[in-house]
Structure formats: C-alpha cells, structure tokens
Design a protein around this motif. Structure first.
Motif, short mmCIF file in Angstrom:
data_model
loop_
_atom_site.label_atom_id
_atom_site.label_comp_id
_atom_site.label_asym_id
_atom_site.label_seq_id
_atom_site.Cartn_x
_atom_site.Cartn_y
_atom_site.Cartn_z
N THR A 80 47.67 36.08 44.70
CA THR A 80 48.71 37.03 44.31
C THR A 80 49.63 36.39 43.28
O THR A 80 50.04 35.24 43.43
CB THR A 80 49.54 37.45 45.55
N PRO A 85 49.66 42.29 34.84
CA PRO A 85 48.38 42.59 35.49
C PRO A 85 47.21 42.25 34.56
O PRO A 85 47.28 42.49 33.36
CB PRO A 85 48.44 44.11 35.72
N THR A 124 46.98 46.19 41.97
CA THR A 124 48.40 45.88 41.73
C THR A 124 49.25 46.84 42.55
O THR A 124 48.95 48.03 42.62
CB THR A 124 48.72 46.06 40.23
N ASN A 129 50.30 41.39 41.79
CA ASN A 129 48.90 41.58 41.39
C ASN A 129 48.03 40.81 42.37
O ASN A 129 48.29 39.63 42.63
CB ASN A 129 48.66 41.04 39.98
#
Lengths: 137, 111
Positions: A80, A85, A124, A129
C-alpha cells in the motif's frame, strides 16, 4: 494467534532490503520453501521500487506498507502506498537482444512480477493504492 | 553490497558481493563505467558472492555489456549463484552473456 505481519517504511530505496528481509524471515518462520520466498522477495522489490522511484513524484515523500497474509494454500502480499496511482499491467517478455542493440523494449520489473506471482491485482480507495500479489503454495 | 576490482592482465574482474537492487546498483554502474572510461573493455563480473539481484542490477550489467562490446570488449559472468541465475534465466540474459563457473575461467576465455 498469528503475529501481525505488517511493516511500514518511508518510501526510500533502503526500504527494499528491509522488505526482502521481512519476507525472508516470515517465510522461514512459516516453513515456506526458499524458492517461493525468493519469488516473493523479487516481486515485492520490483513493485516497491516502482512506488519509491515514481509513486511520489512531485509530492512530499510518503510511506509504503507491506502486509503478508499467509493462508493454507497461498500467501498474499499487500503493498500500500499513498502516492500517484499506478496500475502495473502485464507486459511481454523483454527482448534482451533489442536492448543490446538500442531498440526499445519493455522493462523487466513488471515482467518479473507477473512471472513470479500467480495473481496480480490493483485497486485504489480512500486508504491508498493497493497492489495485491498472490503466490500459490 | 561490496565491490572489489582486480586486474588480470588486460581483463578487469569486478567482484560483486551482497545484494543488487535499485539502491546499490548505481555503485556497480559507476565501477563498471570507470573501467570502460579508462579503456578497459574486457570485463568479468564475478558474481560468486552475489546473493540477490533485481531488475535494477540486470539493467546495469546489460548496459555495461552493451558499452563493452561497442568498444571491442565484452562483459562475462563468473560464479553465478542459484537465486541470481533464476533472475538471469527469467530475463533471457544467459542467452546473450557468456557465463563461466569461476573468475579464472572467465578471464582465460579472453585469451
């Protein structure tokens, strides 16, 4: 009860060795084969490198979180970040002859991720993300 | 990562120990570029002590091989270990770069 298998580091390149070490140690504790451990480390390294080098471009440096979710038949890695993104799409095998001769070709990083993992997905949401990498055991 | 460069006649052997990733690969790039800039185009990457490489390390090795060949030399591998060989096989490198069991045989291949 299983330990919390989450590690968070600043999105800087020295996090790569920390993440690989975390995966190696966890796999050893869980009795996961060395070959699988190696493939998890390589895929994580390639994905984290992309985030560190490109994910926070033009932003304040952020963090990157690695979570391991082992199951009876597979192990899932969740990466993460909180930057731009970037969905890693599957690429063809890089043509090394083309690279040697200055012809354009695709990179190795994404190719390695798809070659070593059984499933790759990306989403996302408001919490960042998320790259989900799954390896069958 | 630790690098150690030695001269064997007109061949330069760069021993790479430890791990090659996006953090450490630039140091290897510098070491290989330095040799090429000095006119030493016959290179051996002694990978006996290299435990791991990501694509960042491969790119450095590929670029050095390309530049060495453009100068009439080459980059040859020695002592590739199991995990590194997996990455080299996956990338197709083993089909384009000559590999030898140890540094001595890689150096001898230039004779």
């Amino acid at each position: 009860m299983r330990d919390n298998l989450i590690i968070t580091r600043a999105a800087e390149l020295d996090a790569l060795a920390v993440f690989r070490g975390f995966i190696a140690q966890t796999c050893k504790q869980l009795g996961i084969a060395d070959d699988v451990s190696f493939q998890l480390q390589l895929a994580c390294d390639e994905a984290a490198t992309n985030v560190i080098q490109h994910g926070y471009e033009g932003m304040n440096p952020g963090s990157i979180m690695l979570e391991l979710q082992p199951g009876p038949k597979k192990i899932t890695m969740l990466l993460t970040d909180f930057g731009h993104p970037f969905e890693p799409v599957e690429t063809e095998a890089p043509d090394v002859d083309a690279l040697l001769n200055d012809r354009p070709t695709t990179g190795f990083g994404l190719y390695f991720i798809y070659q070593t993992m059984n499933d790759v997905s990306y989403f996302t949401d408001e919490r960042g993300n998320h790259l989900v990498l799954t390896k069958n055991l | 990562m630790e690098l150690n460069t030695t001269a064997k006649g007109d061949v330069r052997v760069v021993a790479v120990n430890g791990n090659l990733d996006a953090l450490t690969a630039p140091e290897l790039a510098d070491a290989l570029s330095t040799q090429l800039r000095q006119g030493n185009a016959k290179l051996v990457a002694d990978l006996t002590g290299l435990e791991y490489t990501s694509s960042a390390g491969l790119r450095v090795l590929l670029n050095a091989a390309k530049e060495a060949r453009s100068k009439g030399g080459d980059l040859r591998f020695a002592g590739v270990q199991t995990n590194v060989k997996k990455v080299l096989d996956l990338s197709g490198f083993m089909s384009i770069i000559k590999s030898f069991p140890d540094a001595d045989s890689a150096v001898a291949s230039y004779a």
